[in-house]
Design a protein around this motif. Structure first.
Motif, PDB file in Angstrom:
ATOM      1  N   ASP A  67       0.820  -1.215   0.000  1.00  0.00           N
ATOM      2  CA  ASP A  67       0.000   0.000   0.000  1.00  0.00           C
ATOM      3  C   ASP A  67       0.852   1.262   0.000  1.00  0.00           C
ATOM      4  OD1 ASP A  67      -2.336  -1.492   0.133  1.00  0.00           O
ATOM      5  OD2 ASP A  67      -2.499  -1.339   2.317  1.00  0.00           O
ATOM      6  N   ILE A  68       1.974   1.219   0.712  1.00  0.00           N
ATOM      7  CA  ILE A  68       2.758   2.436   0.957  1.00  0.00           C
ATOM      8  C   ILE A  68       3.725   2.679  -0.192  1.00  0.00           C
ATOM      9  CG2 ILE A  68       4.373   3.583   2.512  1.00  0.00           C
ATOM     10  CD1 ILE A  68       3.167   2.014   4.806  1.00  0.00           C
ATOM     11  N   GLN A  69       3.514   3.758  -0.877  1.00  0.00           N
ATOM     12  CA  GLN A  69       4.354   4.134  -2.008  1.00  0.00           C
ATOM     13  C   GLN A  69       5.614   4.858  -1.553  1.00  0.00           C
ATOM     14  OE1 GLN A  69       2.366   6.764  -4.692  1.00  0.00           O
ATOM     15  NE2 GLN A  69       3.702   6.273  -6.427  1.00  0.00           N
ATOM     16  N   ARG A  70       5.444   5.722  -0.562  1.00  0.00           N
ATOM     17  CA  ARG A  70       6.579   6.482  -0.041  1.00  0.00           C
ATOM     18  C   ARG A  70       6.211   7.064   1.325  1.00  0.00           C
ATOM     19  NH1 ARG A  70       4.085   9.807  -3.868  1.00  0.00           N
ATOM     20  NH2 ARG A  70       5.308   8.887  -5.551  1.00  0.00           N
ATOM     21  N   ILE A  71       7.232   7.458   2.090  1.00  0.00           N
ATOM     22  CA  ILE A  71       7.042   8.144   3.363  1.00  0.00           C
ATOM     23  C   ILE A  71       7.833   9.442   3.305  1.00  0.00           C
ATOM     24  CG2 ILE A  71       7.400   8.045   5.867  1.00  0.00           C
ATOM     25  CD1 ILE A  71       7.206   4.969   5.610  1.00  0.00           C
ATOM     26  N   VAL A  72       7.202  10.536   3.705  1.00  0.00           N
ATOM     27  CA  VAL A  72       7.832  11.853   3.720  1.00  0.00           C
ATOM     28  C   VAL A  72       7.855  12.334   5.170  1.00  0.00           C
ATOM     29  CG1 VAL A  72       7.659  14.241   2.924  1.00  0.00           C
ATOM     30  CG2 VAL A  72       7.009  12.356   1.388  1.00  0.00           C
ATOM     31  N   LEU A  73       9.024  12.689   5.660  1.00  0.00           N
ATOM     32  CA  LEU A  73       9.168  13.116   7.057  1.00  0.00           C
ATOM     33  C   LEU A  73       9.317  14.633   7.147  1.00  0.00           C
ATOM     34  CD1 LEU A  73      11.681  10.411   8.366  1.00  0.00           C
ATOM     35  CD2 LEU A  73       9.170  10.392   8.503  1.00  0.00           C
ATOM     36  N   THR A  74       8.620  15.211   8.130  1.00  0.00           N
ATOM     37  CA  THR A  74       8.824  16.628   8.411  1.00  0.00           C
ATOM     38  C   THR A  74      10.081  16.836   9.235  1.00  0.00           C
ATOM     39  OG1 THR A  74       7.458  16.537  10.414  1.00  0.00           O
ATOM     40  CG2 THR A  74       6.343  17.102   8.340  1.00  0.00           C
ATOM     41  N   HIS A  75      10.321  15.928  10.204  1.00  0.00           N
ATOM     42  CA  HIS A  75      11.503  16.018  11.053  1.00  0.00           C
ATOM     43  C   HIS A  75      11.609  14.733  11.874  1.00  0.00           C
ATOM     44  CE1 HIS A  75       8.280  17.182  13.736  1.00  0.00           C
ATOM     45  NE2 HIS A  75       9.089  17.260  14.781  1.00  0.00           N
ATOM     46  N   PHE A  76      12.657  14.649  12.691  1.00  0.00           N
ATOM     47  CA  PHE A  76      12.984  13.391  13.369  1.00  0.00           C
ATOM     48  C   PHE A  76      12.662  13.386  14.858  1.00  0.00           C
ATOM     49  CE2 PHE A  76      15.308  12.689   9.461  1.00  0.00           C
ATOM     50  CZ  PHE A  76      15.202  11.325   9.278  1.00  0.00           C
ATOM     51  N   HIS A  77      11.773  14.227  15.336  1.00  0.00           N
ATOM     52  CA  HIS A  77      11.287  14.037  16.701  1.00  0.00           C
ATOM     53  C   HIS A  77      10.507  12.727  16.768  1.00  0.00           C
ATOM     54  CE1 HIS A  77      11.694  18.440  18.225  1.00  0.00           C
ATOM     55  NE2 HIS A  77      12.644  17.669  18.721  1.00  0.00           N
ATOM     56  N   MET A  78      10.583  12.052  17.918  1.00  0.00           N
ATOM     57  CA  MET A  78      10.095  10.687  18.015  1.00  0.00           C
ATOM     58  C   MET A  78       8.611  10.555  17.704  1.00  0.00           C
ATOM     59  SD  MET A  78      11.382   7.733  18.336  1.00  0.00           S
ATOM     60  CE  MET A  78      13.004   8.164  18.994  1.00  0.00           C
ATOM     61  N   ASP A  79       7.785  11.546  18.080  1.00  0.00           N
ATOM     62  CA  ASP A  79       6.356  11.413  17.814  1.00  0.00           C
ATOM     63  C   ASP A  79       6.014  11.517  16.335  1.00  0.00           C
ATOM     64  OD1 ASP A  79       7.183  14.159  18.371  1.00  0.00           O
ATOM     65  OD2 ASP A  79       5.087  14.744  18.135  1.00  0.00           O
ATOM     66  N   HIS A  80       7.022  11.768  15.489  1.00  0.00           N
ATOM     67  CA  HIS A  80       6.806  11.818  14.052  1.00  0.00           C
ATOM     68  C   HIS A  80       7.472  10.664  13.305  1.00  0.00           C
ATOM     69  CE1 HIS A  80       4.897  15.886  13.831  1.00  0.00           C
ATOM     70  NE2 HIS A  80       5.427  15.919  15.042  1.00  0.00           N
ATOM     71  N   VAL A  81       8.274   9.868  13.999  1.00  0.00           N
ATOM     72  CA  VAL A  81       8.976   8.773  13.321  1.00  0.00           C
ATOM     73  C   VAL A  81       8.866   7.433  14.039  1.00  0.00           C
ATOM     74  CG1 VAL A  81      10.650  10.361  12.289  1.00  0.00           C
ATOM     75  CG2 VAL A  81      11.200   9.248  14.467  1.00  0.00           C
ATOM     76  N   GLN A  82       8.237   7.372  15.206  1.00  0.00           N
ATOM     77  CA  GLN A  82       8.312   6.149  16.003  1.00  0.00           C
ATOM     78  C   GLN A  82       7.689   4.937  15.309  1.00  0.00           C
ATOM     79  OE1 GLN A  82       6.459   7.460  19.606  1.00  0.00           O
ATOM     80  NE2 GLN A  82       4.470   7.836  18.651  1.00  0.00           N
ATOM     81  N   GLU A 104      21.506  15.128  10.029  1.00  0.00           N
ATOM     82  CA  GLU A 104      22.528  14.088  10.032  1.00  0.00           C
ATOM     83  C   GLU A 104      22.300  13.035  11.106  1.00  0.00           C
ATOM     84  OE1 GLU A 104      26.315  15.929  10.357  1.00  0.00           O
ATOM     85  OE2 GLU A 104      26.233  16.866   8.365  1.00  0.00           O
ATOM     86  N   LYS A 105      21.673  13.411  12.225  1.00  0.00           N
ATOM     87  CA  LYS A 105      21.489  12.481  13.332  1.00  0.00           C
ATOM     88  C   LYS A 105      20.278  11.577  13.143  1.00  0.00           C
ATOM     89  CE  LYS A 105      23.713  15.376  16.841  1.00  0.00           C
ATOM     90  NZ  LYS A 105      23.541  16.072  18.158  1.00  0.00           N
ATOM     91  N   GLY A 106      19.237  12.079  12.520  1.00  0.00           N
ATOM     92  CA  GLY A 106      18.023  11.285  12.406  1.00  0.00           C
ATOM     93  C   GLY A 106      17.428  11.008  13.772  1.00  0.00           C
ATOM     94  N   ALA A 107      17.022   9.767  14.012  1.00  0.00           N
ATOM     95  CA  ALA A 107      16.467   9.375  15.305  1.00  0.00           C
ATOM     96  C   ALA A 107      17.018   8.000  15.684  1.00  0.00           C
ATOM     97  CB  ALA A 107      14.941   9.323  15.253  1.00  0.00           C
TER      98      ALA A 107
END
Length: 252
Positions: A67-82, A104-107
């Motif tokens: 189903d998932i074609q792509r993922i776009v991240l706004t930033h790497f705070h945990m509540d957005h990438v967990q 550079e750090k990501g999460a």
């Protein structure tokens, strides 16, 4: 056509907040329609689903791999990438492209042990990227981590998704001032405050942005239980074409 839905409309604490007995949290415990998960967006086209942020921890239950074609991240705070920490362990040979800001750090160890997540080169702010089903332009925001908002365009439809941010950089403000926005989905975590919050808009800043950019419709998201309590008494003070996001709410 684009089918855009709010997956999560809450801030990091979500609603209800654990251990809280404020009116908004009690309401959310009694009526699940008032619950707020981590702030995120779903864009569905005939080619698949694009997720903007992955804070929900049940993504593997909501979506099949294909189903998932792509993922776009706004930033790497945990509540957005967990939610990515579970998805990455799939043993499928295919990869899911993940687009990101220049952080550079990501999460944690997401970059080191990416699994099926294929982290792309960082977006360049204001550089329009044309996908097969729509285009997206990354826009700098004001936050404690490197953060991007996104202008989503298809045919004559224009949608700005701006979270997490407190105000807008001058460059982003100027760029969006030259656009006629059909929808502006904006971070607003707090009720009116005497001084601007550190990382997120309050109602005063949200109204200033609304009056400055003049979208056809505005939707407030990344909402805290404090703002929900204020809205329970003051919702009628907002402009008629300013809506409050709800989890699962269809934008288009």
């Amino acid at each position: 056509m684009l089918d855009i839905r709010i997956l999560g409309s809450g801030n990091a604490g979500q609603v209800p907040v654990w251990g809280c007995h404020c009116l908004a949290c009690v309401r959310a415990k009694q009526d699940a329609s008032y619950r707020r998960g981590p702030c995120s967006l779903e864009i569905k086209t005939e080619l698949g689903i694009t997720l903007i942020d992955a804070g929900l921890t049940d993504l593997a239950e909501r979506y099949d791999f294909d189903d998932i074609q792509r993922i776009v991240l706004t930033h790497f705070h945990m509540d957005h990438v967990q939610g990515l920490f579970h998805l990455r362990w799939s043993e499928r040979p295919e990869k899911i492209p993940v687009f990101r800001p220049d952080d550079e750090k990501g999460a944690d160890d997401l970059y080191k042990h990416a699994g099926v997540l294929d982290f792309q080169d960082p977006f360049v702010p204001f550089n329009n990227v044309q996908f097969d089903d729509f285009s997206i332009t990354p826009l700098p925001l004001v936050h404690s981590k490197v953060t991007l908002g996104y202008l989503i365009e298809k045919d004559n439809l224009t949608v700005a998704y701006l979270t997490d941010t407190v105000g807008l950089p001058d460059s982003t403000q100027a760029f969006l001032s030259n656009k006629q926005l059909d929808y502006l989905i904006l971070d607003c975590s707090e009720p009116p405050t005497p001084n601007a919050p550190r990382n997120h808009n309050d109602i005063n800043l949200a109204l200033w942005t609304y009056n400055t950019l003049a979208p056809k419709q505005m939707i407030l998201t990344h909402i805290s239980h404090r703002l929900d309590c204020w809205l329970m008494e003051h919702l009628d003070k907002l402009p008629k074409n300013m809506l409050i996001a709800r989890d699962g709410m269809r934008v288009i």
